[in-house]
Motif scaffolding. Structure first.
Motif, PDB file in Angstrom:
ATOM      1  N   ASN A   1       1.251  -8.616  16.688  1.00  0.00           N
ATOM      2  CA  ASN A   1       1.263  -7.737  15.521  1.00  0.00           C
ATOM      3  C   ASN A   1      -0.192  -7.488  15.143  1.00  0.00           C
ATOM      4  OD1 ASN A   1       4.114  -8.482  15.453  1.00  0.00           O
ATOM      5  ND2 ASN A   1       3.440 -10.360  14.454  1.00  0.00           N
ATOM      6  N   VAL A   2      -0.667  -6.273  15.354  1.00  0.00           N
ATOM      7  CA  VAL A   2      -2.092  -5.987  15.210  1.00  0.00           C
ATOM      8  C   VAL A   2      -2.377  -5.337  13.857  1.00  0.00           C
ATOM      9  CG1 VAL A   2      -4.087  -4.830  16.219  1.00  0.00           C
ATOM     10  CG2 VAL A   2      -2.263  -5.689  17.709  1.00  0.00           C
ATOM     11  N   ALA A   3      -3.240  -5.979  13.084  1.00  0.00           N
ATOM     12  CA  ALA A   3      -3.630  -5.446  11.780  1.00  0.00           C
ATOM     13  C   ALA A   3      -4.246  -4.061  11.948  1.00  0.00           C
ATOM     14  CB  ALA A   3      -4.620  -6.395  11.104  1.00  0.00           C
ATOM     15  N   CYS A   4      -4.004  -3.212  10.963  1.00  0.00           N
ATOM     16  CA  CYS A   4      -4.346  -1.792  11.110  1.00  0.00           C
ATOM     17  C   CYS A   4      -5.433  -1.303  10.154  1.00  0.00           C
ATOM     18  CB  CYS A   4      -3.094  -0.942  10.904  1.00  0.00           C
ATOM     19  SG  CYS A   4      -1.724  -1.353  11.993  1.00  0.00           S
ATOM     20  N   GLY A   5      -6.190  -2.221   9.550  1.00  0.00           N
ATOM     21  CA  GLY A   5      -7.338  -1.792   8.768  1.00  0.00           C
ATOM     22  C   GLY A   5      -7.194  -1.840   7.266  1.00  0.00           C
ATOM     23  N   PHE A   6      -5.984  -2.054   6.758  1.00  0.00           N
ATOM     24  CA  PHE A   6      -5.806  -2.063   5.305  1.00  0.00           C
ATOM     25  C   PHE A   6      -5.975  -3.467   4.709  1.00  0.00           C
ATOM     26  CE2 PHE A   6      -3.522   1.949   3.655  1.00  0.00           C
ATOM     27  CZ  PHE A   6      -4.353   2.765   4.399  1.00  0.00           C
ATOM     28  N   HIS A   7      -5.263  -4.449   5.248  1.00  0.00           N
ATOM     29  CA  HIS A   7      -5.420  -5.820   4.726  1.00  0.00           C
ATOM     30  C   HIS A   7      -6.459  -6.598   5.519  1.00  0.00           C
ATOM     31  CE1 HIS A   7      -2.758  -6.966   8.106  1.00  0.00           C
ATOM     32  NE2 HIS A   7      -3.253  -8.178   7.955  1.00  0.00           N
ATOM     33  N   ALA A   8      -6.742  -6.134   6.721  1.00  0.00           N
ATOM     34  CA  ALA A   8      -7.709  -6.790   7.614  1.00  0.00           C
ATOM     35  C   ALA A   8      -7.978  -5.845   8.775  1.00  0.00           C
ATOM     36  CB  ALA A   8      -7.158  -8.118   8.130  1.00  0.00           C
ATOM     37  N   SER A   9      -8.953  -6.201   9.599  1.00  0.00           N
ATOM     38  CA  SER A   9      -9.316  -5.466  10.813  1.00  0.00           C
ATOM     39  C   SER A   9     -10.238  -4.288  10.517  1.00  0.00           C
ATOM     40  CB  SER A   9      -8.075  -4.984  11.570  1.00  0.00           C
ATOM     41  OG  SER A   9      -8.381  -4.708  12.924  1.00  0.00           O
ATOM     42  N   ASP A  10     -10.776  -3.746  11.572  1.00  0.00           N
ATOM     43  CA  ASP A  10     -11.616  -2.553  11.524  1.00  0.00           C
ATOM     44  C   ASP A  10     -11.482  -1.869  12.882  1.00  0.00           C
ATOM     45  OD1 ASP A  10     -13.515  -3.639  13.431  1.00  0.00           O
ATOM     46  OD2 ASP A  10     -14.480  -4.725  11.804  1.00  0.00           O
TER      47      ASP A  10
ATOM     48  N   PRO B   1      -3.568  -1.924   0.945  1.00  0.00           N
ATOM     49  CA  PRO B   1      -5.032  -1.780   1.032  1.00  0.00           C
ATOM     50  C   PRO B   1      -5.721  -2.829   0.155  1.00  0.00           C
ATOM     51  CG  PRO B   1      -4.116  -0.078  -0.381  1.00  0.00           C
ATOM     52  CD  PRO B   1      -2.953  -0.814   0.210  1.00  0.00           C
ATOM     53  N   ASP B   2      -5.828  -4.039   0.658  1.00  0.00           N
ATOM     54  CA  ASP B   2      -6.289  -5.178  -0.133  1.00  0.00           C
ATOM     55  C   ASP B   2      -7.067  -6.148   0.749  1.00  0.00           C
ATOM     56  OD1 ASP B   2      -6.596  -7.154  -2.086  1.00  0.00           O
ATOM     57  OD2 ASP B   2      -4.579  -7.976  -1.755  1.00  0.00           O
ATOM     58  N   LEU B   3      -8.253  -5.744   1.173  1.00  0.00           N
ATOM     59  CA  LEU B   3      -9.075  -6.598   2.030  1.00  0.00           C
ATOM     60  C   LEU B   3      -9.461  -7.896   1.320  1.00  0.00           C
ATOM     61  CD1 LEU B   3     -11.514  -4.037   3.709  1.00  0.00           C
ATOM     62  CD2 LEU B   3      -9.817  -5.444   4.879  1.00  0.00           C
ATOM     63  N   THR B   4      -9.756  -7.799   0.021  1.00  0.00           N
ATOM     64  CA  THR B   4     -10.187  -8.979  -0.721  1.00  0.00           C
ATOM     65  C   THR B   4      -9.094 -10.035  -0.778  1.00  0.00           C
ATOM     66  OG1 THR B   4     -11.648  -7.613  -2.094  1.00  0.00           O
ATOM     67  CG2 THR B   4     -11.114  -9.814  -2.920  1.00  0.00           C
TER      68      THR B   4
ATOM     69  N   ARG C   1      -2.129 -10.154   0.529  1.00  0.00           N
ATOM     70  CA  ARG C   1      -1.123 -11.105   0.053  1.00  0.00           C
ATOM     71  C   ARG C   1      -0.898 -11.032  -1.454  1.00  0.00           C
ATOM     72  NH1 ARG C   1      -3.010 -15.978   4.147  1.00  0.00           N
ATOM     73  NH2 ARG C   1      -1.762 -15.251   5.929  1.00  0.00           N
ATOM     74  N   ARG C   2      -1.474 -10.006  -2.105  1.00  0.00           N
ATOM     75  CA  ARG C   2      -1.255  -9.803  -3.533  1.00  0.00           C
ATOM     76  C   ARG C   2      -0.311  -8.620  -3.727  1.00  0.00           C
ATOM     77  NH1 ARG C   2      -7.434  -9.904  -5.698  1.00  0.00           N
ATOM     78  NH2 ARG C   2      -7.576  -8.196  -4.201  1.00  0.00           N
ATOM     79  N   ASN C   3       0.669  -8.796  -4.594  1.00  0.00           N
ATOM     80  CA  ASN C   3       1.613  -7.718  -4.859  1.00  0.00           C
ATOM     81  C   ASN C   3       0.897  -6.508  -5.444  1.00  0.00           C
ATOM     82  OD1 ASN C   3       3.550  -9.492  -4.028  1.00  0.00           O
ATOM     83  ND2 ASN C   3       4.594  -9.662  -5.991  1.00  0.00           N
ATOM     84  N   MET C   4       1.287  -5.321  -4.965  1.00  0.00           N
ATOM     85  CA  MET C   4       0.745  -4.071  -5.493  1.00  0.00           C
ATOM     86  C   MET C   4       1.904  -3.171  -5.903  1.00  0.00           C
ATOM     87  SD  MET C   4      -2.426  -3.132  -2.917  1.00  0.00           S
ATOM     88  CE  MET C   4      -2.933  -1.771  -3.968  1.00  0.00           C
TER      89      MET C   4
END
Length: 256
Positions: free
Chosen positions: A33-42, A67-70, A74-77
């Motif tokens: 499962n490859v992260a796509c840039g919003f929670h992680a990755s670039d 969209p929560d890199l910080t 894992r924080r609800n939005m």
């Protein structure tokens, strides 16, 4: 013979920040499962991870998040259903571009973190995710807990769905994951995790935090790639399942 997919969340590094042990873990799994840039990755991490998966013959899935890199997603939005659908499409499209560049297929989608947990119990969010997937590629498999709102939404929108279970997470009685902020949410004892995995695959049950035995559907087992014992877990899981007569194979061979 029992069959199961073994998946791991990969490609979650970002810039100079290293996360996980992707190169060491990937030889032992069947799906990434490859992260796509919003929670992680670039972009460079995504490119490298897709190439890595191709080299090892591992099937690739998109791992979209908020969209929560910080907060590592894992924080609800609070987002609208239309906004969530667009987030899903945007992230799938980004990863698919790298898959196309390397001549490999994109097989599945697994939402990440808070998005995954919120959509598991929220019909509107679950349906927004499935609409987003369907509008991009209706052949993609949704990876989600069986019995969740996401699983039901997949069936409603004509998507294939695979039931996911977690080797290193504790369960509530209703089949949802114990929130990470609670003590005991993450299982760090290797023997406990292995025993639970075998039970989930061969018996279709797991013991919840209350002590009650609950039913699960184990089409795919997840080991979190950023966990401190991820490599040890995935090695032992693969070895133990082989001893138990369980064949590891990618989702496309399990979910028809």
């Amino acid at each position: 013979m029992y069959t199961v997919d073994l998946n791991c969340d990969l490609g979650e590094s970002f810039g100079n920040y290293k996360c996980g042990m992707d190169e060491k873990i990937i030889p032992y799994i069947s799906s990434a499962n490859v992260a796509c840039g919003f929670h992680a990755s670039d972009p460079l991490v995504m490119e490298h991870t897709v190439e890595l998966a191709k080299n090892y013959g591992v099937h690739i899935g998109a791992h979209p998040g908020y969209p929560d890199l910080t907060g590592f997603g894992r924080r609800n939005m609070q987002v609208s259903e239309e906004e969530l659908k667009a987030m899903i499409q945007y992230q799938i499209g980004a990863l698919k571009a790298f898959c196309d560049a390397f001549g490999v297929s994109l097989y599945h989608v697994k939402p990440h973190g808070a998005m995954y947990n919120m959509a598991a119990t929220h019909t509107g969010l679950a349906e927004a995710i499935c609409r987003g997937i369907r509008e991009v590629d209706q052949n993609l498999i949704l990876l989600a807990p069986a019995g969740s709102e996401m699983f039901r939404a997949a069936k409603k929108f004509g998507l294939r769905a695979a039931g996911e279970v977690f080797a290193d997470r504790a369960y509530e009685e209703n089949g949802t994951l114990v929130p990470r902020r609670k003590e005991g949410a993450v299982i760090t004892e290797e023997e406990v995790a292995i025993e639970r995995v075998v039970g989930m695959v061969k018996k279709g049950t797991v013991t919840a935090v209350t002590g009650k035995e609950i039913e699960v559907q184990a089409d795919s087992i997840c080991v979190h790639g950023d966990g401190p014992k991820a490599l040890a877990f995935v090695k032992r899981i693969r070895e133990t399942l082989a001893e138990e007569g369980v064949k590891i194979c990618p989702l496309s061979e399990i979910v028809q």
